[in-house]
Design an enzyme around this catalytic site. Structure first.
Site, mmCIF file in Angstrom:
data_model
loop_
_atom_site.group_PDB
_atom_site.id
_atom_site.type_symbol
_atom_site.label_atom_id
_atom_site.label_comp_id
_atom_site.label_asym_id
_atom_site.label_seq_id
_atom_site.Cartn_x
_atom_site.Cartn_y
_atom_site.Cartn_z
ATOM 1 N N GLU A 121 12.463 -18.614 79.510
ATOM 2 C CA GLU A 121 11.529 -18.014 78.566
ATOM 3 C C GLU A 121 12.316 -17.661 77.316
ATOM 4 O O GLU A 121 13.232 -16.852 77.368
ATOM 5 C CB GLU A 121 10.892 -16.758 79.155
ATOM 6 C CG GLU A 121 9.962 -17.037 80.317
ATOM 7 C CD GLU A 121 9.398 -15.755 80.935
ATOM 8 O OE1 GLU A 121 9.989 -14.663 80.734
ATOM 9 O OE2 GLU A 121 8.374 -15.863 81.623
ATOM 10 N N ASN A 141 10.486 -21.260 61.891
ATOM 11 C CA ASN A 141 11.148 -22.193 60.990
ATOM 12 C C ASN A 141 12.248 -22.923 61.752
ATOM 13 O O ASN A 141 12.773 -22.395 62.739
ATOM 14 C CB ASN A 141 11.776 -21.451 59.804
ATOM 15 C CG ASN A 141 10.761 -20.672 59.010
ATOM 16 O OD1 ASN A 141 9.668 -21.147 58.761
ATOM 17 N ND2 ASN A 141 11.117 -19.461 58.626
ATOM 18 N N LYS A 174 14.154 -11.286 61.770
ATOM 19 C CA LYS A 174 14.332 -12.653 62.261
ATOM 20 C C LYS A 174 14.819 -12.632 63.700
ATOM 21 O O LYS A 174 15.626 -11.787 64.086
ATOM 22 C CB LYS A 174 15.370 -13.401 61.417
ATOM 23 C CG LYS A 174 14.980 -13.573 59.969
ATOM 24 C CD LYS A 174 16.082 -14.255 59.176
ATOM 25 C CE LYS A 174 15.675 -14.390 57.718
ATOM 26 N NZ LYS A 174 16.757 -14.959 56.908
ATOM 27 N N HIS A 188 21.424 -12.575 56.156
ATOM 28 C CA HIS A 188 21.656 -13.429 57.323
ATOM 29 C C HIS A 188 22.223 -14.772 56.875
ATOM 30 O O HIS A 188 21.844 -15.306 55.840
ATOM 31 C CB HIS A 188 20.336 -13.644 58.066
ATOM 32 C CG HIS A 188 20.432 -14.690 59.123
ATOM 33 N ND1 HIS A 188 19.887 -15.947 58.981
ATOM 34 C CD2 HIS A 188 21.045 -14.667 60.337
ATOM 35 C CE1 HIS A 188 20.147 -16.653 60.062
ATOM 36 N NE2 HIS A 188 20.849 -15.906 60.892
ATOM 37 N N ARG A 199 24.874 -21.743 55.669
ATOM 38 C CA ARG A 199 23.625 -21.323 55.024
ATOM 39 C C ARG A 199 23.618 -19.796 54.982
ATOM 40 O O ARG A 199 23.641 -19.149 56.000
ATOM 41 C CB ARG A 199 22.421 -21.842 55.802
ATOM 42 C CG ARG A 199 22.318 -23.360 55.808
ATOM 43 C CD ARG A 199 21.056 -23.809 56.545
ATOM 44 N NE ARG A 199 20.971 -25.246 56.684
ATOM 45 C CZ ARG A 199 20.276 -26.046 55.881
ATOM 46 N NH1 ARG A 199 19.610 -25.534 54.868
ATOM 47 N NH2 ARG A 199 20.244 -27.341 56.093
ATOM 48 N N GLN A 205 5.677 -16.639 61.856
ATOM 49 C CA GLN A 205 6.041 -17.994 61.469
ATOM 50 C C GLN A 205 7.319 -18.401 62.181
ATOM 51 O O GLN A 205 8.220 -17.584 62.370
ATOM 52 C CB GLN A 205 6.257 -18.034 59.949
ATOM 53 C CG GLN A 205 6.580 -19.383 59.380
ATOM 54 C CD GLN A 205 6.641 -19.334 57.859
ATOM 55 O OE1 GLN A 205 5.838 -18.684 57.219
ATOM 56 N NE2 GLN A 205 7.603 -20.049 57.286
ATOM 57 N N HIS A 240 21.435 -14.889 53.165
ATOM 58 C CA HIS A 240 20.124 -14.763 52.530
ATOM 59 C C HIS A 240 19.383 -13.503 52.982
ATOM 60 O O HIS A 240 19.551 -13.063 54.106
ATOM 61 C CB HIS A 240 19.235 -15.961 52.879
ATOM 62 C CG HIS A 240 19.837 -17.267 52.537
ATOM 63 N ND1 HIS A 240 19.673 -18.374 53.323
ATOM 64 C CD2 HIS A 240 20.617 -17.666 51.499
ATOM 65 C CE1 HIS A 240 20.312 -19.397 52.787
ATOM 66 N NE2 HIS A 240 20.889 -18.991 51.682
ATOM 67 N N LYS A 252 22.931 -22.798 45.118
ATOM 68 C CA LYS A 252 22.253 -21.497 45.097
ATOM 69 C C LYS A 252 23.078 -20.445 45.845
ATOM 70 O O LYS A 252 23.244 -19.322 45.365
ATOM 71 C CB LYS A 252 20.863 -21.625 45.724
ATOM 72 C CG LYS A 252 20.059 -20.350 45.726
ATOM 73 C CD LYS A 252 18.640 -20.569 46.172
ATOM 74 C CE LYS A 252 18.556 -20.730 47.668
ATOM 75 N NZ LYS A 252 17.188 -20.737 48.176
ATOM 76 N N ASP A 253 23.614 -20.817 47.018
ATOM 77 C CA ASP A 253 24.417 -19.857 47.787
ATOM 78 C C ASP A 253 25.727 -19.535 47.088
ATOM 79 O O ASP A 253 26.233 -18.413 47.180
ATOM 80 C CB ASP A 253 24.665 -20.370 49.195
ATOM 81 C CG ASP A 253 23.423 -20.318 50.056
ATOM 82 O OD1 ASP A 253 22.417 -19.718 49.630
ATOM 83 O OD2 ASP A 253 23.439 -20.889 51.157
ATOM 84 N N TYR A 286 14.165 -20.183 63.926
ATOM 85 C CA TYR A 286 13.997 -18.733 63.814
ATOM 86 C C TYR A 286 12.555 -18.348 63.579
ATOM 87 O O TYR A 286 11.799 -19.057 62.939
ATOM 88 C CB TYR A 286 14.902 -18.137 62.735
ATOM 89 C CG TYR A 286 14.870 -18.782 61.378
ATOM 90 C CD1 TYR A 286 14.212 -18.163 60.326
ATOM 91 C CD2 TYR A 286 15.542 -19.970 61.136
ATOM 92 C CE1 TYR A 286 14.204 -18.727 59.065
ATOM 93 C CE2 TYR A 286 15.544 -20.539 59.881
ATOM 94 C CZ TYR A 286 14.874 -19.920 58.848
ATOM 95 O OH TYR A 286 14.878 -20.474 57.595
ATOM 96 N N GLU A 293 13.535 -13.417 46.923
ATOM 97 C CA GLU A 293 14.705 -13.989 47.591
ATOM 98 C C GLU A 293 16.000 -13.579 46.890
ATOM 99 O O GLU A 293 16.050 -13.472 45.668
ATOM 100 C CB GLU A 293 14.527 -15.507 47.558
ATOM 101 C CG GLU A 293 15.703 -16.307 47.956
ATOM 102 C CD GLU A 293 15.387 -17.790 47.902
ATOM 103 O OE1 GLU A 293 15.505 -18.409 48.950
ATOM 104 O OE2 GLU A 293 15.019 -18.307 46.833
ATOM 105 N N ARG A 340 16.998 -31.408 87.676
ATOM 106 C CA ARG A 340 16.040 -31.913 86.691
ATOM 107 C C ARG A 340 16.352 -31.457 85.278
ATOM 108 O O ARG A 340 15.905 -32.055 84.312
ATOM 109 C CB ARG A 340 14.620 -31.452 87.042
ATOM 110 C CG ARG A 340 14.131 -31.923 88.399
ATOM 111 C CD ARG A 340 12.854 -31.206 88.781
ATOM 112 N NE ARG A 340 13.141 -29.767 88.925
ATOM 113 C CZ ARG A 340 12.216 -28.815 88.969
ATOM 114 N NH1 ARG A 340 10.944 -29.119 88.864
ATOM 115 N NH2 ARG A 340 12.556 -27.553 89.123
#
Length: 183
Positions: free
Chosen positions: A28, A49, A72, A119, A59, A47, A62, A169-170, A132, A143, A23
């Protein structure tokens, strides 16, 4: 779940027990009590994301400074990435070192990154959906980012850097030597 310590204190690779049959599969992805017990402290994730990126998107690296720092717990729902956490804890014996782990929809592995780390991730598949959990709200005024190609970090990204797509930005991130770090 299997919690594997890495070469950097506090960073864990987490491999779930996956139950598969004709199936599909079940596992978990997160269990607070087991997580807290394995890492030796409580992290109150507040939270979730999610991002979607194509091949070659990088990416990062950061982080949020000061009391706005975030722990995270990251994983890939679709595709494959190489994920990197860089130790920015100035008093750590592994300051400036990094952990690199492949996260994919196949291996279902997760990476736990405590506060005090930068990260980032690089997409290795045609497309990746990355999710995350974080333990602190996003604070744009706190930031910061470090260049993914900082020679001092010596990160061996697994594709040719000419194929990398990143944000302006990066590209404006600082070098580790100029970064605001953690005590």
């Amino acid at each position: 779940m299997e919690f594997q310590k890495t070469d950097i204190e506090g960073v864990f690779i987490i491999k779930p027990r996956v139950f598969e049959d004709k199936r599909g599969y079940f596992f978990e992805a997160f269990k607070q009590q087991e997580f807290d017990s394995a890492i030796g402290s409580h992290v109150d994730f507040i939270q979730d994301n999610e991002s979607k990126s194509s091949y070659g998107v990088l990416r990062g690296l950061h982080y949020q400074k000061g009391d706005k720092s975030q722990a995270k717990l990251v994983r890939v729902i679709k595709g494959r990435v190489v994920d990197v956490a860089v130790d920015l804890r100035r008093n750590s014996p592994t300051f400036g070192k990094h952990v690199m782990a492949e996260l994919s929809e196949e291996n279902k592995a997760q990476l736990f990154i405590p506060r005090g780390f930068a990260h980032g991730f690089l997409v290795l598949s045609d497309e990746a959906v990355f999710t995350y959990k974080v333990d602190n709200v996003y604070a744009p005024e706190s930031e910061a980012s470090i260049r993914f190609d900082d020679p001092e970090l010596a990160i061996q990204w697994p594709i040719d850097m000419s194929e990398v797509l990143t944000s302006d930005k990066d590209l404006k991130g600082c070098l580790l030597k100029d970064a605001e770090t953690f005590e």
